[in-house]
Design a protein around this motif. Structure first.
Motif, PDB file in Angstrom:
ATOM      1  N   PHE A  46      33.790  51.808  25.923  1.00  0.00           N
ATOM      2  CA  PHE A  46      34.685  51.033  25.051  1.00  0.00           C
ATOM      3  C   PHE A  46      34.480  49.541  25.305  1.00  0.00           C
ATOM      4  N   GLN A  47      34.485  49.152  26.578  1.00  0.00           N
ATOM      5  CA  GLN A  47      34.383  47.733  26.934  1.00  0.00           C
ATOM      6  C   GLN A  47      33.061  47.142  26.476  1.00  0.00           C
ATOM      7  N   ASP A  48      31.965  47.892  26.645  1.00  0.00           N
ATOM      8  CA  ASP A  48      30.647  47.399  26.251  1.00  0.00           C
ATOM      9  C   ASP A  48      30.504  47.253  24.738  1.00  0.00           C
ATOM     10  N   THR A  49      31.411  47.897  24.002  1.00  0.00           N
ATOM     11  CA  THR A  49      31.328  47.887  22.533  1.00  0.00           C
ATOM     12  C   THR A  49      32.112  46.737  21.916  1.00  0.00           C
ATOM     13  N   VAL A  50      33.017  46.137  22.685  1.00  0.00           N
ATOM     14  CA  VAL A  50      33.935  45.128  22.143  1.00  0.00           C
ATOM     15  C   VAL A  50      33.217  44.006  21.403  1.00  0.00           C
ATOM     16  N   ASP A  51      32.223  43.404  22.009  1.00  0.00           N
ATOM     17  CA  ASP A  51      31.564  42.241  21.407  1.00  0.00           C
ATOM     18  C   ASP A  51      30.989  42.530  20.029  1.00  0.00           C
ATOM     19  N   GLY A  52      30.487  43.750  19.825  1.00  0.00           N
ATOM     20  CA  GLY A  52      29.889  44.099  18.537  1.00  0.00           C
ATOM     21  C   GLY A  52      30.891  44.588  17.515  1.00  0.00           C
ATOM     22  N   GLY A  53      32.161  44.740  17.926  1.00  0.00           N
ATOM     23  CA  GLY A  53      33.200  45.237  17.027  1.00  0.00           C
ATOM     24  C   GLY A  53      33.725  46.576  17.517  1.00  0.00           C
ATOM     25  N   LEU A  54      35.042  46.683  17.677  1.00  0.00           N
ATOM     26  CA  LEU A  54      35.647  47.917  18.189  1.00  0.00           C
ATOM     27  C   LEU A  54      37.031  48.128  17.591  1.00  0.00           C
ATOM     28  N   THR A  55      37.259  49.340  17.100  1.00  0.00           N
ATOM     29  CA  THR A  55      38.574  49.761  16.618  1.00  0.00           C
ATOM     30  C   THR A  55      39.038  50.914  17.490  1.00  0.00           C
ATOM     31  N   VAL A  56      40.216  50.788  18.087  1.00  0.00           N
ATOM     32  CA  VAL A  56      40.739  51.796  19.007  1.00  0.00           C
ATOM     33  C   VAL A  56      42.001  52.411  18.428  1.00  0.00           C
ATOM     34  N   PHE A  57      42.090  53.730  18.485  1.00  0.00           N
ATOM     35  CA  PHE A  57      43.291  54.456  18.053  1.00  0.00           C
ATOM     36  C   PHE A  57      43.939  55.038  19.303  1.00  0.00           C
ATOM     37  N   CYS A  58      45.028  54.426  19.729  1.00  0.00           N
ATOM     38  CA  CYS A  58      45.671  54.798  20.982  1.00  0.00           C
ATOM     39  C   CYS A  58      46.858  55.721  20.735  1.00  0.00           C
ATOM     40  N   PRO A  59      46.808  56.970  21.226  1.00  0.00           N
ATOM     41  CA  PRO A  59      47.962  57.860  21.092  1.00  0.00           C
ATOM     42  C   PRO A  59      49.108  57.353  21.961  1.00  0.00           C
ATOM     43  N   SER A  60      50.322  57.564  21.512  1.00  0.00           N
ATOM     44  CA  SER A  60      51.485  57.130  22.276  1.00  0.00           C
ATOM     45  C   SER A  60      51.527  57.848  23.622  1.00  0.00           C
ATOM     46  N   ASP A  61      52.235  57.273  24.578  1.00  0.00           N
ATOM     47  CA  ASP A  61      52.357  57.899  25.894  1.00  0.00           C
ATOM     48  C   ASP A  61      52.971  59.291  25.774  1.00  0.00           C
ATOM     49  N   ALA A  62      53.921  59.450  24.864  1.00  0.00           N
ATOM     50  CA  ALA A  62      54.565  60.756  24.683  1.00  0.00           C
ATOM     51  C   ALA A  62      53.559  61.790  24.180  1.00  0.00           C
ATOM     52  N   ALA A  63      52.693  61.380  23.238  1.00  0.00           N
ATOM     53  CA  ALA A  63      51.695  62.305  22.691  1.00  0.00           C
ATOM     54  C   ALA A  63      50.680  62.704  23.757  1.00  0.00           C
ATOM     55  N   VAL A  64      50.243  61.728  24.569  1.00  0.00           N
ATOM     56  CA  VAL A  64      49.277  62.024  25.635  1.00  0.00           C
ATOM     57  C   VAL A  64      49.918  62.929  26.687  1.00  0.00           C
ATOM     58  N   GLY A  65      51.174  62.676  27.023  1.00  0.00           N
ATOM     59  CA  GLY A  65      51.866  63.496  28.010  1.00  0.00           C
ATOM     60  C   GLY A  65      51.980  64.950  27.577  1.00  0.00           C
ATOM     61  N   LYS A  66      52.251  65.161  26.299  1.00  0.00           N
ATOM     62  CA  LYS A  66      52.380  66.521  25.785  1.00  0.00           C
ATOM     63  C   LYS A  66      51.036  67.243  25.778  1.00  0.00           C
TER      64      LYS A  66
END
Length: 397
Positions: free
Chosen positions: A213-233
């Protein structure tokens, strides 16, 4: 003729629905007056124009070309200019009439700088004060609430939707003017943890996918972060996956390109992810229903809940469920007819790793690509079919 009226009314309502979906276009509004050409240019260059256009209720405090020189002469980076101009986009409607009807003569309202992730406390709030002589003044709350600019005129108004007001000076604040990190200096996991996505950040670190993810930032990066509740489940099922599938699932939550919400809305269809490689598609479909944008994987449907960070070339969205790729989980087959009432017994859907990581059960969040919005999707995609149907109703052809 009486028989034609109901059908004609329906046609008008449908056409109005399509018109509303287009909302407003701040670039076109400002382009009518060359005095705002510099301000307009930087709204586009910083991608604030996209954010403004997707809002249903917004006020833009525009400054003319001469006023813009006060910040351009200081050599700020594009990212710092974005923060400064974000102070000029209020997330509420203030027309010329409303400015002079402020309760108690003064109010404080949030700007888009408040939602950038760079603002702390109330530093992204703008004070509006109706002062003597019919004048209205503006100031930034974290700048000692000094009223540094005043209202000049109304440029454009569409009641309770968008208002563009000309103000005399650029609004600035110590926080907005602070040096902003370049993309290569942004630490994604730190941003995620600061914005309430610590659980997903931990998934990135545990799989080693954070480096990709970090190495991709400079060229453009879109991240979809699940909520903490969704990850916990989802955590028990995640632990049951093999190391390879854990990494692939986490990479599935990133796109190697910058995609603003406006871009996602206008480019519906299949998109590649960081997990895409060779014959492994690892793609999902972007769909929209009015203001809502969803990501459909054939296993689950995730809804974008908001933007956590937007600093091109990086943008981070929060989604309401973990994205499950069909390469790991069996795709859900959508029944052609209504299915009988489901039993409590979970289906035996095997996973690429084995039975220990079964596809999510019916009582899990986002198990099936929810089709409750199907009618709306069909109506938007098949507008020509709907119009044809109404023509048939009107003329019997």
């Amino acid at each position: 003729m009486a028989l034609l009226r109901p059908a004609a009314t329906a046609l008008i309502l449908i056409l109005q629905l399509f018109t509303l979906s287009n909302a407003h276009n701040i670039t076109k509004i400002l382009a009518k007056d060359p005095a705002f050409s510099t301000f307009n240019h930087y709204l586009s260059a910083t991608h604030l124009a996209d954010d403004i256009n997707r809002r249903q209720t917004i006020t833009v405090l525009a400054v003319d070309n001469s006023a813009m020189n006060s910040i351009l002469s200081k050599g700020y980076s594009l990212y710092t200019i974005r923060n400064i101009l974000s102070l000029h986009v209020l997330v509420d409607y203030f027309g010329a009439k409303k400015l002079h009807q402020i309760t108690d003569g003064s109010t404080s309202t949030a700007s888009m700088f408040q939602s950038t992730g760079s603002a702390t406390g109330t530093s992204g709030y703008v004070n509006i004060t109706d002062i003597k002589g019919g004048k209205v003044a503006f100031g930034v709350q974290d700048d000692d609430s000094r009223l540094t600019a005043h209202y000049v005129k109304s440029v454009f108004e569409k009641a309770y939707n968008i208002s563009v007001l000309h103000i005399s000076q650029v609004l600035t604040s110590p926080e907005a003017e602070a040096p902003t990190a370049s993309p290569s200096d942004l630490v994604l996991t730190a941003i995620l943890e600061k914005q309430g996505c610590k659980a997903f950040s931990d998934m990135l670190k545990s799989t080693g996918a954070d480096k990709t993810f970090q190495d991709t930032v400079d060229g453009g990066l879109t991240v979809f972060c699940p909520s903490d509740a969704a990850v916990g489940k989802f955590a028990p099922k995640f632990k049951a996956l093999s190391a390879a599938n854990k990494t692939a699932l986490v990479l599935y939550h990133g796109m190697p390109v910058y995609q603003s919400l406006q871009m996602l809305r206008s480019g519906n269809g299949a998109v590649n992810t960081l997990a895409t490689e060779g014959d492994n598609k690892y793609d999902f479909t972007v769909q929209n229903d009015g203001e809502d944008v969803t990501l459909e994987t054939d296993v689950v449907t995730a809804k974008i809940m908001g933007t956590l960070k937007d600093q091109e070339p990086l943008i981070v969205y929060k989604v309401d469920t973990v994205l499950l790729p069909r390469e790991i989980y069996k795709a859900v087959k959508k029944a052609a007819a209504p299915a009988p009432k489901s039993s409590k017994h979970k289906p035996k859907n095997a996973v690429a790793d084995g039975p220990s990581a079964d596809a999510p059960g019916a009582d899990d969040d986002g198990e099936v690509a929810d089709d409750k919005n199907g009618a709306v999707h069909v109506m938007i995609k098949g507008s020509s079919v709907l119009v044809s149907a109404i023509v048939w109703l009107c003329f019997g052809i």
